[in-house]
Scaffold this motif. Structure first.
Motif, PDB file in Angstrom:
ATOM      1  N   CYS A  11       0.847  -1.209   0.000  1.00 18.74           N
ATOM      2  CA  CYS A  11       0.000   0.000   0.000  1.00 18.74           C
ATOM      3  C   CYS A  11       0.877   1.252   0.000  1.00 18.74           C
ATOM      4  O   CYS A  11       0.623   2.188  -0.758  1.00 18.74           O
ATOM      5  CB  CYS A  11      -0.903   0.034   1.231  1.00 18.74           C
ATOM      6  N   GLN A  15       0.697   3.390  -3.409  1.00 18.65           N
ATOM      7  CA  GLN A  15      -0.115   4.586  -3.219  1.00 18.65           C
ATOM      8  C   GLN A  15       0.713   5.763  -2.706  1.00 18.65           C
ATOM      9  O   GLN A  15       0.155   6.796  -2.344  1.00 18.65           O
ATOM     10  CB  GLN A  15      -1.274   4.279  -2.283  1.00 18.65           C
ATOM     11  N   SER A  64      -3.244  11.676  -8.786  1.00 14.03           N
ATOM     12  CA  SER A  64      -2.694  10.314  -8.776  1.00 14.03           C
ATOM     13  C   SER A  64      -2.195   9.909 -10.161  1.00 14.03           C
ATOM     14  O   SER A  64      -1.198   9.198 -10.290  1.00 14.03           O
ATOM     15  CB  SER A  64      -3.724   9.303  -8.266  1.00 14.03           C
ATOM     16  N   VAL A  69       0.337   7.166  -9.154  1.00 14.95           N
ATOM     17  CA  VAL A  69      -0.105   6.418  -7.978  1.00 14.95           C
ATOM     18  C   VAL A  69      -1.201   5.457  -8.418  1.00 14.95           C
ATOM     19  O   VAL A  69      -2.061   5.824  -9.219  1.00 14.95           O
ATOM     20  CB  VAL A  69      -0.647   7.382  -6.890  1.00 14.95           C
ATOM     21  N   PHE A  71      -4.331   4.441  -7.778  1.00 11.77           N
ATOM     22  CA  PHE A  71      -5.405   5.050  -7.001  1.00 11.77           C
ATOM     23  C   PHE A  71      -6.241   4.012  -6.258  1.00 11.77           C
ATOM     24  O   PHE A  71      -6.605   4.211  -5.114  1.00 11.77           O
ATOM     25  CB  PHE A  71      -6.296   5.896  -7.917  1.00 11.77           C
ATOM     26  N   ASN A  73      -5.531   0.330  -6.213  1.00  6.65           N
ATOM     27  CA  ASN A  73      -4.737  -0.790  -5.696  1.00  6.65           C
ATOM     28  C   ASN A  73      -5.648  -1.963  -5.299  1.00  6.65           C
ATOM     29  O   ASN A  73      -5.610  -2.439  -4.172  1.00  6.65           O
ATOM     30  CB  ASN A  73      -3.878  -0.320  -4.513  1.00  6.65           C
ATOM     31  N   THR A  79      -6.380  -2.075   1.010  1.00  8.58           N
ATOM     32  CA  THR A  79      -6.903  -0.859   0.393  1.00  8.58           C
ATOM     33  C   THR A  79      -8.318  -0.587   0.906  1.00  8.58           C
ATOM     34  O   THR A  79      -8.679   0.560   1.180  1.00  8.58           O
ATOM     35  CB  THR A  79      -6.894  -0.977  -1.139  1.00  8.58           C
TER      36      THR A  79
END
Length: 180
Positions: A11, A15, A64, A69, A71, A73, A79
């Motif tokens: 994570c 992220q 993101s 990133v 967003f 996941n 998440t």
């Protein structure tokens, strides 16, 4: 426990420790500051504060994409836990809705305290000292500034605090990348 720690690391990496959300919040606080610098009545300012806050997720989604990133996941079950951490603050908005007409000059202070406090579990999820620190700093600062100054001062202070938070997360992400 090792499996959970691997999921937490996943994570944090995918992220970027929620950097996209905190970057978006800087923009949201900038908009809220502009709203509170107007000469509108406080109830109108508070209404537009809610409107500004509604743009957090769309703004963070755009950011993101820019900073790459993941967003959602979706492969990581933690998440969903992160989503629960955010959604729980919706329940506290009932307090804000009560404050809105009752003590309108303090509504922004209460929203800021709720926002800051909701960051605490992300310290655990992302193994982030920055989240632990700012989850304490934001509510205490909001209380002190909110009781002693007008809402525009608090909103302006939040731009600075969130900017520092972003820098702390950038540093933590860089440290995480170097460790790998």
């Amino acid at each position: 426990m090792q499996k959970i720690n691997q999921l937490r690391l996943d994570c944090a990496i995918k992220q970027k420790k929620g950097l996209h959300i905190i970057l978006a919040s800087v923009l949201i606080w900038l908009a809220i500051t502009c709203v509170h610098l107007t000469t509108w009545p406080i109830l109108t300012k508070n209404l537009f504060t809610f409107v500004c806050a509604a743009f957090l997720l769309p703004t963070s989604f755009i950011i993101s994409k820019i900073i790459k990133v993941d967003f959602q996941n979706q492969a990581n079950p933690l998440t969903n836990l992160g989503i629960i951490f955010s959604v729980n603050q919706v329940l506290y908005l009932l307090i804000v809705m009560w404050i809105y007409p009752t003590i309108p000059d303090k509504m922004l202070m209460v929203i800021t305290i709720i926002f800051g406090a909701h960051l605490l579990p992300y310290g655990w999820l992302y193994r982030s000292q920055a989240y632990f620190v700012f989850s304490c700093v934001v509510p205490v600062l909001a209380l002190i500034v909110g009781l002693n100054f007008d809402p525009s001062t608090l909103a302006g202070a939040m731009i600075v605090v969130e900017g520092l938070f972003c820098l702390a997360l950038v540093w933590e992400n860089k440290k995480l990348r170097n460790k790998r």
